[in-house]
Structure formats: C-alpha cells, structure tokens
Design a protein around this motif. Sequence first.
Motif, mmCIF file in Angstrom:
data_model
loop_
_atom_site.group_PDB
_atom_site.id
_atom_site.type_symbol
_atom_site.label_atom_id
_atom_site.label_comp_id
_atom_site.label_asym_id
_atom_site.label_seq_id
_atom_site.Cartn_x
_atom_site.Cartn_y
_atom_site.Cartn_z
ATOM 1 N N GLN A 1 0.865 -1.183 0.000
ATOM 2 C CA GLN A 1 0.000 0.000 0.000
ATOM 3 C C GLN A 1 0.900 1.232 0.000
ATOM 4 O O GLN A 1 1.668 1.458 0.937
ATOM 5 C CB GLN A 1 -0.901 -0.015 1.233
ATOM 6 C CG GLN A 1 -1.947 1.080 1.230
ATOM 7 C CD GLN A 1 -2.767 1.095 2.511
ATOM 8 O OE1 GLN A 1 -2.654 2.026 3.308
ATOM 9 N NE2 GLN A 1 -3.583 0.071 2.725
ATOM 10 N N ILE A 2 0.807 2.038 -1.053
ATOM 11 C CA ILE A 2 1.742 3.155 -1.263
ATOM 12 C C ILE A 2 0.984 4.427 -1.606
ATOM 13 O O ILE A 2 -0.162 4.389 -2.057
ATOM 14 C CB ILE A 2 2.735 2.826 -2.396
ATOM 15 C CG1 ILE A 2 1.996 2.544 -3.717
ATOM 16 C CG2 ILE A 2 3.626 1.652 -2.005
ATOM 17 C CD1 ILE A 2 2.908 2.368 -4.930
ATOM 18 N N TYR B 1 -0.674 12.749 -9.714
ATOM 19 C CA TYR B 1 0.552 13.542 -9.712
ATOM 20 C C TYR B 1 1.773 12.750 -9.267
ATOM 21 O O TYR B 1 2.899 13.224 -9.420
ATOM 22 C CB TYR B 1 0.396 14.740 -8.774
ATOM 23 C CG TYR B 1 -0.461 15.866 -9.294
ATOM 24 C CD1 TYR B 1 -1.100 15.808 -10.534
ATOM 25 C CD2 TYR B 1 -0.653 17.013 -8.530
ATOM 26 C CE1 TYR B 1 -1.893 16.837 -10.987
ATOM 27 C CE2 TYR B 1 -1.451 18.060 -8.981
ATOM 28 C CZ TYR B 1 -2.068 17.969 -10.203
ATOM 29 O OH TYR B 1 -2.866 19.005 -10.648
ATOM 30 N N PHE B 2 1.578 11.567 -8.691
ATOM 31 C CA PHE B 2 2.692 10.771 -8.158
ATOM 32 C C PHE B 2 2.383 9.308 -8.423
ATOM 33 O O PHE B 2 1.785 8.614 -7.607
ATOM 34 C CB PHE B 2 2.866 11.047 -6.658
ATOM 35 C CG PHE B 2 4.132 10.480 -6.080
ATOM 36 C CD1 PHE B 2 5.380 10.954 -6.463
ATOM 37 C CD2 PHE B 2 4.075 9.474 -5.131
ATOM 38 C CE1 PHE B 2 6.547 10.420 -5.927
ATOM 39 C CE2 PHE B 2 5.231 8.942 -4.582
ATOM 40 C CZ PHE B 2 6.467 9.416 -4.979
ATOM 41 N N LEU C 1 -6.637 10.406 -4.027
ATOM 42 C CA LEU C 1 -7.050 11.673 -4.625
ATOM 43 C C LEU C 1 -6.035 12.782 -4.360
ATOM 44 O O LEU C 1 -6.321 13.956 -4.582
ATOM 45 C CB LEU C 1 -8.426 12.089 -4.074
ATOM 46 C CG LEU C 1 -9.547 11.059 -4.243
ATOM 47 C CD1 LEU C 1 -10.821 11.535 -3.563
ATOM 48 C CD2 LEU C 1 -9.803 10.770 -5.718
ATOM 49 N N GLY C 2 -4.850 12.403 -3.878
ATOM 50 C CA GLY C 2 -3.837 13.401 -3.573
ATOM 51 C C GLY C 2 -4.290 14.367 -2.503
ATOM 52 O O GLY C 2 -3.973 15.561 -2.560
ATOM 53 N N SER D 1 6.184 15.053 -6.664
ATOM 54 C CA SER D 1 4.917 15.448 -6.048
ATOM 55 C C SER D 1 4.467 14.515 -4.929
ATOM 56 O O SER D 1 3.269 14.381 -4.661
ATOM 57 C CB SER D 1 3.823 15.542 -7.125
ATOM 58 O OG SER D 1 4.065 16.658 -7.966
ATOM 59 N N ARG D 2 5.407 13.870 -4.262
ATOM 60 C CA ARG D 2 5.053 13.091 -3.077
ATOM 61 C C ARG D 2 4.473 14.028 -2.023
ATOM 62 O O ARG D 2 5.040 15.095 -1.737
ATOM 63 C CB ARG D 2 6.292 12.371 -2.528
ATOM 64 C CG ARG D 2 5.974 11.424 -1.372
ATOM 65 C CD ARG D 2 7.240 10.877 -0.724
ATOM 66 N NE ARG D 2 8.009 9.983 -1.567
ATOM 67 C CZ ARG D 2 7.749 8.691 -1.707
ATOM 68 N NH1 ARG D 2 6.700 8.147 -1.098
ATOM 69 N NH2 ARG D 2 8.516 7.933 -2.471
ATOM 70 N N ILE D 3 3.342 13.647 -1.432
ATOM 71 C CA ILE D 3 2.702 14.433 -0.387
ATOM 72 C C ILE D 3 3.131 13.950 0.993
ATOM 73 O O ILE D 3 3.415 14.740 1.891
ATOM 74 C CB ILE D 3 1.166 14.355 -0.516
ATOM 75 C CG1 ILE D 3 0.709 14.987 -1.824
ATOM 76 C CG2 ILE D 3 0.484 15.047 0.672
ATOM 77 C CD1 ILE D 3 -0.761 14.746 -2.131
ATOM 78 N N GLY D 4 3.170 12.638 1.166
ATOM 79 C CA GLY D 4 3.530 12.060 2.450
ATOM 80 C C GLY D 4 5.029 11.930 2.629
ATOM 81 O O GLY D 4 5.823 12.401 1.810
#
Length: 280
Positions: free
Chosen positions: A163-164, A169-170, A192-193, A266-269
């Motif tokens: 699970q990633i 965007y990523f 959904l980013g 564009s990684r968020i986490g």
Amino acid sequence: MSSNQPYVTLHDGRRAPQLGLGTWKLTGDDVAPAIQAAVEAGYRAIDTAYIYENEAQVGQGIAKCGVPRDGLFVTTKLWNNRHRLDSAKAALRESLDKLQLDYVDLYLIHWPIPKENHYLEAWEALIQLRDEGLAKSIGVCNFQIDHLQRLLDDTGVLPVVNQIELHPYFQQAELRAYHADHDIQTEAWSPLGQGQQLQDPVILELAHQLQASPAQIILRWHIQMGHMVIPKSSHPDRIRENFNLWNLFLDEAAMARIASLDRPDSRIGPDPDRFHLMKG
C-alpha cells in the motif's frame, strides 16, 4: 454484496475488493456512521491502522453494519515501534481485541523504518501470524524496491499487497512495475492526492465530458490501472458517490491524459527511506 464491486486475486489465492473505505483521520462518532454508509453503498473492504486510534470504533461499526464477518475484508497495520518479533505478534492481538475480531483479512507493516532495520523481523512475525490464522493475508505499506527485495531474499515470502502513496501527480511507475513483475498487488493510499488534484484542469475537463465528479474520474483511473484503492470520507453522499463508478469508463485517450499528469517530485507524504516516527 454489491454485484458491481470488482475484486482482485492476491498471489496467496485470496480475493480482495478493489475499492474500500479508508478511515485515516476518522475518529469518535464519525466512524460507525461512515462504515454503515459505506456498507449500504456496497463497499466490503475497510482499512484502518493502530496509529489511526480508531480500531475500537471501526470494530463497533463492523459489528453494527449488518454484513456477516466473512462478507467483509478488514485491514489493519503494525506501527513502527512494534517491529521486534514478540512485540509485533502482540500488536496484532491487541488490534484484534480493539476490533472485536478473531482475525483480519490483511495485516500490513505500516512503514519500513530502514534506520531501525527491524522490518525483516517484523515480516517474520507477520508470516507466523498468517500461519496461526490471525491474519489471512499479509503485506506492507510504503516499502521501496530494495525493502521488498530483501524480504524475498531473506524469507522467500513476498507481500501480497504494498500500500503506497499513489495518485495522478505521483504515479510511482518503477515501483508498480516491480509489483507487476513479482505479483504484488498495488494499493493506493491518498488516491485523490488529499484533494489537491480535484481542481486539476485535465481532471475537471474529463469530469465535464463524462458527467462525473472529479473524484470519480480519479478513482476510475485507479480501478482501470488495476490498483486497490481506499478513499476516505465521513460524508455519506461522498461515500456513495465514490462507489458509483461502475457505469463510468475512461478510454485510452483519457487514461493517457491522466498518465501525463505524473510529477515525480509530487510526493505528499513522508519519504519511506527517511521516515522515522516511532511514537504511537
């Protein structure tokens, strides 16, 4: 059970619903109604984790949802400070107590925490928990290719799921290709980013053309890519809308337009190679 719900077959032979309800940031009195709304809409997969601090409420929602236990697919996760063998095994039993369940369908290592370098020991614990029947299937979250390869090299057992973070965007093409080569199911968190992509011009244009919501466009992209996906919402209308994808289809041109949105930076986490949060 919804006749429209697509399933994937994991490499251990078990089937999992492709679309599930995520419960990150759902707490207290919001949890059980969200599960009830999801089950009524047709969802049969529910994803939680120790660190979400809502396993007890998720268990209450499951108990009240009206679907037999064997009709649900329940996932929870091992937190970072419980990677040692005995601690990891005890952690699942504690989660099961909170969930009021005899087993989970999928148990995941939440992060590899390579600086601590105990994720292999945690994986050995999960193998034992699977063999004991407390987790029907076992997998990981946020593992990079080198982490996955080490599990294979040292134990001969690969996760059924990784699970990633995955959204338009990523898109993590290299990691998904490794999954495909090794029969690991890709599952998307933050699909959904975190809402950032719902206003993207390409997504908005496709939503207008297909008379769908932006969220439906992105979730349908995930489904057609073959991902398992777990959007989170506490709003019954949005929960139902997110599930109402089965008459929607993205043609090759639409899929290509979404593929073009990929932005590798564009990684968020957190970065899994650096993330080191141990408190929980």
